[in-house]
Write a protein that holds these residues in place. Structure first.
Motif, mmCIF file in Angstrom:
data_model
loop_
_atom_site.group_PDB
_atom_site.id
_atom_site.type_symbol
_atom_site.label_atom_id
_atom_site.label_comp_id
_atom_site.label_asym_id
_atom_site.label_seq_id
_atom_site.Cartn_x
_atom_site.Cartn_y
_atom_site.Cartn_z
ATOM 1 N N VAL A 259 0.928 -1.524 0.240
ATOM 2 C CA VAL A 259 -0.173 0.243 0.108
ATOM 3 C C VAL A 259 0.947 1.372 0.272
ATOM 4 O O VAL A 259 1.083 1.830 1.051
ATOM 5 C CB VAL A 259 -0.875 0.210 1.104
ATOM 6 C CG1 VAL A 259 -1.874 1.310 1.506
ATOM 7 C CG2 VAL A 259 -2.379 -1.384 0.920
ATOM 8 N N VAL B 218 -2.378 -0.756 -3.934
ATOM 9 C CA VAL B 218 -3.286 -0.006 -3.418
ATOM 10 C C VAL B 218 -2.640 1.589 -3.071
ATOM 11 O O VAL B 218 -1.325 1.223 -2.455
ATOM 12 C CB VAL B 218 -4.052 -0.477 -2.122
ATOM 13 C CG1 VAL B 218 -4.974 0.926 -1.989
ATOM 14 C CG2 VAL B 218 -4.715 -2.346 -2.176
ATOM 15 N N ILE C 61 -3.355 5.294 -1.451
ATOM 16 C CA ILE C 61 -4.199 5.937 -0.978
ATOM 17 C C ILE C 61 -4.272 7.204 -0.772
ATOM 18 O O ILE C 61 -3.229 7.221 -0.510
ATOM 19 C CB ILE C 61 -4.520 5.073 0.709
ATOM 20 C CG1 ILE C 61 -4.928 3.852 1.040
ATOM 21 C CG2 ILE C 61 -5.083 6.122 1.597
ATOM 22 C CD1 ILE C 61 -4.968 3.284 2.109
ATOM 23 N N VAL D 198 -7.605 4.740 -3.954
ATOM 24 C CA VAL D 198 -9.098 4.979 -2.809
ATOM 25 C C VAL D 198 -8.127 6.194 -2.719
ATOM 26 O O VAL D 198 -7.230 6.947 -1.994
ATOM 27 C CB VAL D 198 -8.516 4.712 -1.883
ATOM 28 C CG1 VAL D 198 -9.599 4.570 -0.484
ATOM 29 C CG2 VAL D 198 -8.925 2.971 -1.844
ATOM 30 N N HIS E 31 -9.485 1.900 5.325
ATOM 31 C CA HIS E 31 -8.541 -0.252 5.209
ATOM 32 C C HIS E 31 -9.937 -0.797 4.034
ATOM 33 O O HIS E 31 -9.827 -1.417 3.504
ATOM 34 C CB HIS E 31 -8.955 0.006 6.488
ATOM 35 C CG HIS E 31 -7.957 -1.583 6.964
ATOM 36 N ND1 HIS E 31 -8.446 -2.699 7.511
ATOM 37 C CD2 HIS E 31 -7.484 -2.404 5.432
ATOM 38 C CE1 HIS E 31 -7.917 -3.921 7.583
ATOM 39 N NE2 HIS E 31 -7.007 -3.456 6.667
ATOM 40 N N SER F 95 -10.162 0.203 1.011
ATOM 41 C CA SER F 95 -8.647 -0.889 -0.334
ATOM 42 C C SER F 95 -8.830 -2.096 0.021
ATOM 43 O O SER F 95 -8.433 -2.722 -1.321
ATOM 44 C CB SER F 95 -7.411 -0.326 1.271
ATOM 45 O OG SER F 95 -7.193 -1.403 2.167
#
Length: 304
Positions: free
Chosen positions: A3, A62, A64, A102, A208, A211
């Motif tokens: 991430v 991912v 974010i 995200v 969270h 994701s």
């Protein structure tokens, strides 16, 4: 799961980082402007090419984005909230990592709503100021990018770490100073507005969950219940042990106009429709407003 977290040192970003670090399945890399970031990079001024090269090297599953600005003029807000997101989207399109995005959006994208109503994701956005405009433009960039992406429209986040310049942060500071000086009356304005306050730790849980989810599009993150700032002030006074009177400077009975201390351009009322978050993310808020305010007060009281 690799991430990449953007904006890890911000109010929401700090709690998202804590949440992800508690997940043993997550390998987290933080990218930002501060010295505490794993990688220093300014999204507002950095080139998509440079970020693309980094994405290809790290290959996250991912990305974010909690980065952005809530204060400043239209140019600064556009640079940090819109141009920065354009850089992220362009970099992800160029990269071969195929990461899910995200994006943390906000309820200011909707603008004012009808008192008593709940705002759903299909509401026509009518932001009431440059902040909401800049965040809405970012959402449109994300949702029109063709990426595997979700935007979480966060309503009014509260809890530990609440910025001192926010309405509840200012309220806690004013109450601290009143108690410190022995004042028996606290004069406040703008207490008639109603907002959907959601704890920042619940927001981190939603990020969270997003994701890990396959959900796309915009999703509201709130409690589904608007609370009058006057009631939040009374609740804060109770948890703080403030026995003085709360005097409203804009009391309609005194003939003075209401003052809205929220710089979000959303008028007197906002309340989220949170059914999408429940149905598509399996997310519900857990922390009530009293606990959030108690944690805000604990930080404020430490400054006495």
């Amino acid at each position: 799961m690799r991430v990449l977290l953007l904006g890890a040192n911000g109010y929401i970003g700090r709690y998202v980082a804590d949440r992800l670090l508690a997940d043993p399945a997550v390998q987290l890399t933080a990218l930002g402007r501060g010295d505490d970031a794993d990688v220093r990079f300014d999204l507002a001024t950095g080139s998509p090419g440079a970020l693309t090269r980094f994405l290809n090297a790290v290959h996250p599953g991912v990305v974010i984005n909690c980065a952005g600005a809530t204060r400043g003029g239209a140019r600064d807000l556009t640079r940090h909230n819109t141009v920065a997101v354009a850089t992220v989207c362009e970099s992800l399109r160029r990269s071969g990592c195929g990461a899910r995005l995200v994006q943390v959006g906000c309820s200011s994208e909707y603008g004012p709503s009808q008192p008593g109503s709940s705002t759903a994701e299909d509401a026509v956005p009518r932001p009431g100021g440059p902040y909401g405009v800049s965040k809405l433009a970012a959402t449109e960039l994300v949702l029109g990018s063709g990426l595997d992406a979700i935007v979480l429209r966060v309503f009014s986040p509260v809890g530990p770490g609440t910025p001192a310049g926010s309405p509840l942060g200012r309220l806690a500071d004013a109450m601290r100073r009143a108690m410190q000086s022995g004042d028996s009356e606290l004069k406040l304005s703008g207490l008639g507005i109603q907002r959907d306050f959601v704890d920042v730790r619940d927001v981190a849980r939603a990020v969270h969950a997003a994701s890990l989810s396959a959900a796309q599009g915009a999703v509201n993150i709130g409690t589904g219940r608007a609370v009058r700032l006057r009631d939040a002030a009374a609740l804060l006074a109770r948890v703080a042990g403030f026995g003085g009177a709360l005097h409203e400077l804009d009391d309609p009975h005194l003939g003075s106009p209401p003052a809205y201390p929220y710089p979000d351009g959303c008028g007197s009322w906002q309340q989220a429709d949170v059914r999408t978050a429940r149905d598509r993310l399996g997310w519900r808020p857990r922390i009530n407003l009293e606990e959030s305010l108690a944690d805000i007060w604990m930080e404020a009281a430490c400054r006495i």
